[in-house]
Enzyme design. Structure first.
Site, PDB file in Angstrom:
ATOM      1  N   ASP A 232       0.834  -1.197   0.000  1.00  0.00           N
ATOM      2  CA  ASP A 232       0.000   0.000   0.000  1.00  0.00           C
ATOM      3  C   ASP A 232       0.884   1.269   0.000  1.00  0.00           C
ATOM      4  O   ASP A 232       1.868   1.314  -0.735  1.00  0.00           O
ATOM      5  CB  ASP A 232      -0.976  -0.047   1.200  1.00  0.00           C
ATOM      6  CG  ASP A 232      -2.151   0.891   1.024  1.00  0.00           C
ATOM      7  OD1 ASP A 232      -3.108   0.515   0.323  1.00  0.00           O
ATOM      8  OD2 ASP A 232      -2.108   2.027   1.533  1.00  0.00           O
ATOM      9  N   TYR A 378      -3.802  11.362   0.870  1.00  0.00           N
ATOM     10  CA  TYR A 378      -4.238  11.169  -0.518  1.00  0.00           C
ATOM     11  C   TYR A 378      -4.283  12.489  -1.258  1.00  0.00           C
ATOM     12  O   TYR A 378      -3.889  12.588  -2.425  1.00  0.00           O
ATOM     13  CB  TYR A 378      -5.611  10.495  -0.564  1.00  0.00           C
ATOM     14  CG  TYR A 378      -5.571   9.045  -0.168  1.00  0.00           C
ATOM     15  CD1 TYR A 378      -5.462   8.681   1.166  1.00  0.00           C
ATOM     16  CD2 TYR A 378      -5.618   8.045  -1.129  1.00  0.00           C
ATOM     17  CE1 TYR A 378      -5.402   7.346   1.535  1.00  0.00           C
ATOM     18  CE2 TYR A 378      -5.562   6.705  -0.765  1.00  0.00           C
ATOM     19  CZ  TYR A 378      -5.449   6.368   0.556  1.00  0.00           C
ATOM     20  OH  TYR A 378      -5.386   5.057   0.908  1.00  0.00           O
ATOM     21  N   HIS A 435      -4.325  -7.863  -0.348  1.00  0.00           N
ATOM     22  CA  HIS A 435      -3.646  -6.587  -0.182  1.00  0.00           C
ATOM     23  C   HIS A 435      -2.873  -6.473   1.130  1.00  0.00           C
ATOM     24  O   HIS A 435      -1.827  -5.837   1.174  1.00  0.00           O
ATOM     25  CB  HIS A 435      -4.716  -5.490  -0.265  1.00  0.00           C
ATOM     26  CG  HIS A 435      -4.169  -4.113  -0.286  1.00  0.00           C
ATOM     27  ND1 HIS A 435      -3.450  -3.612  -1.351  1.00  0.00           N
ATOM     28  CD2 HIS A 435      -4.232  -3.111   0.624  1.00  0.00           C
ATOM     29  CE1 HIS A 435      -3.106  -2.361  -1.087  1.00  0.00           C
ATOM     30  NE2 HIS A 435      -3.569  -2.029   0.100  1.00  0.00           N
TER      31      HIS A 435
HETATM   32  C1  LIG Z   1       1.169   8.674  -5.464  1.00  0.00           C
HETATM   33  O1  LIG Z   1       2.185   9.161  -6.273  1.00  0.00           O
HETATM   34  C2  LIG Z   1       3.080   8.177  -6.764  1.00  0.00           C
HETATM   35  C3  LIG Z   1       4.189   8.840  -7.515  1.00  0.00           C
HETATM   36  O2  LIG Z   1       3.709   9.694  -8.514  1.00  0.00           O
HETATM   37  C4  LIG Z   1       2.335   7.202  -7.669  1.00  0.00           C
HETATM   38  O3  LIG Z   1       3.211   6.178  -8.068  1.00  0.00           O
HETATM   39  C5  LIG Z   1       1.239   6.583  -6.879  1.00  0.00           C
HETATM   40  O4  LIG Z   1       0.470   5.746  -7.697  1.00  0.00           O
HETATM   41  C6  LIG Z   1       0.362   7.642  -6.208  1.00  0.00           C
HETATM   42  N1  LIG Z   1      -0.410   6.872  -5.302  1.00  0.00           N
HETATM   43  C7  LIG Z   1      -1.617   7.170  -4.978  1.00  0.00           C
HETATM   44  C8  LIG Z   1      -2.272   6.209  -4.064  1.00  0.00           C
HETATM   45  O5  LIG Z   1      -2.151   8.177  -5.391  1.00  0.00           O
END
Ligand SMILES: *[C@@H]1O[C@H](CO)[C@@H](O)[C@H](O)[C@H]1NC(C)=O
Ligand SMILES: *[C@@H]1O[C@H](CO)[C@@H](O)[C@H](O)[C@H]1NC(C)=O
Length: 464
Positions: A232, A378, A435
Site C-alpha cells: 500500500d 491522498y 492486499h
Molecule cells: C502517489 O504518487 C506516486 C508517484 O507519482 C504514484 O506512483 C502513486 O500511484 C500515487 N499513489 C496514490 C495512491 O495516489
C-alpha cells in the site's frame, strides 16, 4: 515536387511525434529536495530537533474505554440492507451490528489484554522535522548477533492500516531459525498523520516528504544502510526512498508493485494481446488481464480515494464523530480484500484476518483521532507539486523485489517495472491472499522477503 513536399512533411511530423512520445516515456532525472523542512506547528526560528529517542507505551485511561463502550451502546439509527444484498452497496449494516456488539461486549471488556499485546513489541518516539514520530524497534535476542548476520529493515504500512498489521511478521523477522541466513532489526514507524505519530501542521506533506522523514528517522537511529519492505502506501513510500536516496537502501521489497507511467500503460496494453509472452498462464486472469475488468474493479473500489484526494476533512469529520462510521469505513476495505466470492460472507474477515486484529487497528485510528490526517495524505499525493515530480519515471539502481498476491490491485509486469527498477532481482506471483499480506499470510510474506533479502544483501556485499 509535390512528392518531395509530402515526404518532407511526413519527416517533420514523425520527428515531432517521436519527440512527444519520447517526452512521455523517457526516464527523468532525480529531483533534489530539501531534506530538513519543518512540518510542525508555527514557524520557530532556528529550530533544532531534540535528538533523544524516548520509550513509549500505549496506555489509555479506563474512562476513555468506558466512554467508547457507551457510544457503541447508543441507539443506532441504521438502514437495513436491501433484500438479498451483502456488501455490494458498501458495508453491510447487519454485519456491522454484530461487529459493534462484539466490539462493545467482548473486545473492549478485554482491552487491557489487547493493550498489553500491542505493547509486547518495544515502542519509541523521536522528533524529526518538528514532528513526533512513533515507531516499533524490535531486535533479535542478543545471542542472535553471534549466530547470524543482523540487517536493519524499515517496515512501512499504509491506509487504512497501521503498525498492527506487522506484529506476526515482525516476530518472524527477529527470530533465528535453521532456514534463514539473516535476522533483522525491524523499525516499523507509524506514518506521519497516522496512529501515534504527529500529523504535519502545514499543507504539502506528500510521498516525497514522507520518504524524507522516514529516511531521517533511520539516520537518527544510526542506520545508514537498510532494507525496506512495504505494501500500500508503504510500497509507494519505499519506492520514493529508493529513488531519492539510493545510497541508503540495500534493497526494496514490495507487496504492491504498482507503476502508473505512460510507458507502463502502453506496455500492459501491448502485453494484453500476448500475455503468454510475459507470465505463466495460471497468473493471467488473477493478476493482470483482461485489463477492462481490472480497470472496472479499480473504479468500483476507489470511491474513497477520490473523496480523500479532494475533501479529506469532510469525511474525516464523520469518521471522528462516530466510531461506528469509522469501523464501517475501515472494515469495508478489509472485507473487500478477502477476495471475490469470499467477500460476500459475513465472517470472511474473521477467517482471513481475525476480527480482534482488525479491531486493534480500528482502535489505533480511534484512540489517536487520526482518520482526518491519515486521509489527507491522498490529497497531498495528488497535488500538482508532487505529481510534477513524476517519481515513477525516475530510475533507481536499488535492488528490487516484488511479491504479487492474488487479490491485490493489478500490479505492473516485470517488463514495465524494469524501466524504473533495472535491478529487479526477485519477482514472484501467488495464487492466494490479498492486499494486507503481512496480516493475512505473515509466513508466506516472510519466506518471500527472506529470499529477496538474501540476494540483495549478497549484491550489496559484493560491492564492498
Ligand atoms: C502517489 O504518487 C506516486 C508517484 O507519482 C504514484 O506512483 C502513486 O500511484 C500515487 N499513489 C496514490 C495512491 O495516489
Ligand atoms: C447499554 O444499554 C443498556 C440498556 O440501556 C444498559 O442496560 C447497559 O448497561 C448498557 N451497556 C453499556 C456498556 O453501556
Amino acid at each position: 515536387m509535390k512528392g518531395v513536399i509530402i515526404i518532407g512533411l511526413m519527416a517533420i511530423s514523425s520527428i515531432w511525434l517521436y519527440q512527444r512520445v519520447n517526452d512521455l516515456i523517457k526516464p527523468l532525472p532525480k529531483p533534489e529536495l530539501d531534506t530538513n523542512t519543518y512540518w510542525g506547528p508555527g514557524n520557530p526560528t532556528d529550530y533544532e530537533a531534540p535528538k533523544d529517542v524516548v520509550p513509549f507505551k500505549i496506555a489509555y485511561d479506563q474512562t476513555i474505554i468506558d466512554d467508547l463502550r457507551t457510544q457503541l451502546n447508543r441507539t443506532w439509527r441504521y438502514a437495513p440492507p436491501l433484500e438479498g444484498i451483502k456488501f455490494e452497496y458498501g458495508f453491510n449494516s447487519d454485519a456491522l451490528r454484530h461487529i459493534v456488539d462484539y466490539w462493545r461486549d467482548y473486545y473492549l471488556l478485554k482491552w487491557r489484554a489487547h493493550e498489553e499485546f500491542l505493547n509486547s513489541l518495544p515502542h519509541y518516539k523521536t522528533e524529526i522535522q518538528g514532528l513526533n514520530i512513533h515507531f516499533i524497534h524490535a531486535k533479535p535476542k542478543p545471542e542472535a548477533y553471534k549466530e547470524k548476520k543482523v540487517v536493519p529493515l524499515l517496515l512501512l504500512h499504509g491506509w487504512p492500516g497501521s503498525v498492527r498489521e506487522f506484529y506476526e511478521f515482525i516476530n518472524l523477522l527477529v527470530e533465528v531459525s535453521d532456514i534463514n541466513d539473516y535476522v533483522f532489526e525491524v523499525i516499523a514507524p507509524s506514518l506521519v498523520g497516522y496512529g501515534f505519530s504527529d500529523a504535519a501542521a502545514k499543507p504539502g506533506f506528500d510521498v516525497a516528504q514522507m520518504a524524507i522523514v522516514m529516511r531521517n528517522l533511520m539516520l537518527r537511529l544510526g542506520y545508514e544502510k537498510f532494507l525496506i519492505q512495504g505494501g500500500d502506501w508503504g510500497s509507494i513510500i519505499g519506492s520514493a526512498i529508493s529513488t531519492l536516496f539510493p545510497e541508503n537502501v540495500i534493497g526494496y521489497h514490495s507487496n504492491m508493485c504498482l507503476l502508473y507511467t505512460p510507458l507502463s500503460m502502453i506496455k500492459s496494453y501491448i502485453a494484453s494481446f500476448m500475455p503468454e509472452r510475459f507470465l505463466p498462464q495460471r497468473f493471467f486472469a488473477e493478476h493482470h488481464f483482461p485489463l477492462k475488468d481490472k480497470f472496472k474493479l479499480l473504479l468500483v473500489e476507489s470511491g474513497y480515494f477520490h473523496l480523500q484526494a479532494t475533501k479529506p476533512d469532510t469525511i474525516g469529520i464523520a469518521l471522528q464523530a462516530s466510531p461506528i462510521a469509522l469501523a464501517a469505513y475501515i472494515l469495508e476495505k478489509f472485507q473487500q480484500t478477502t477476495g471475490p466470492g469470499l467477500n460476500q460472507e459475513f465472517n470472511a474477515m474473521d477467517k482471513v484476518y481475525k476480527l480482534d486484529a482488525l479491531l486493534d487497528n480500528i482502535m489505533i485510528y480511534y484512540l489517536t483521532n487520526s482518520a482526518t490526517s491519515a486521509g489527507r495524505f491522498y490529497a497531498e499525493n495528488m497535488s500538482r507539486k508532487f505529481l510534477g515530480l513524476q517519481l515513477d519515471r525516475v530510475q533507481t539502481p536499488v535492488s528490487m523485489g516484488c511479491a504479487r498476491f492474488k487479490f491485490d490491485l493489478p500490479p505492473a509486469l516485470d517488463w514495465a517495472l524494469r524501466d524504473k527498477f533495472p535491478n529487479l532481482i526477485h519477482s514472484t506471483y501467488y495464487n492466494q491472499a490479498g492486499h494486507f499480506a503481512a496480516l493475512e499470510v505473515p509466513v508466506m510474506l516472510y519466506i518471500n522477503f527472506q529470499e529477496f533479502a538474501k540476494k540483495a544483501i549478497q549484491i550489496e556485499e559484493a560491492k564492498v
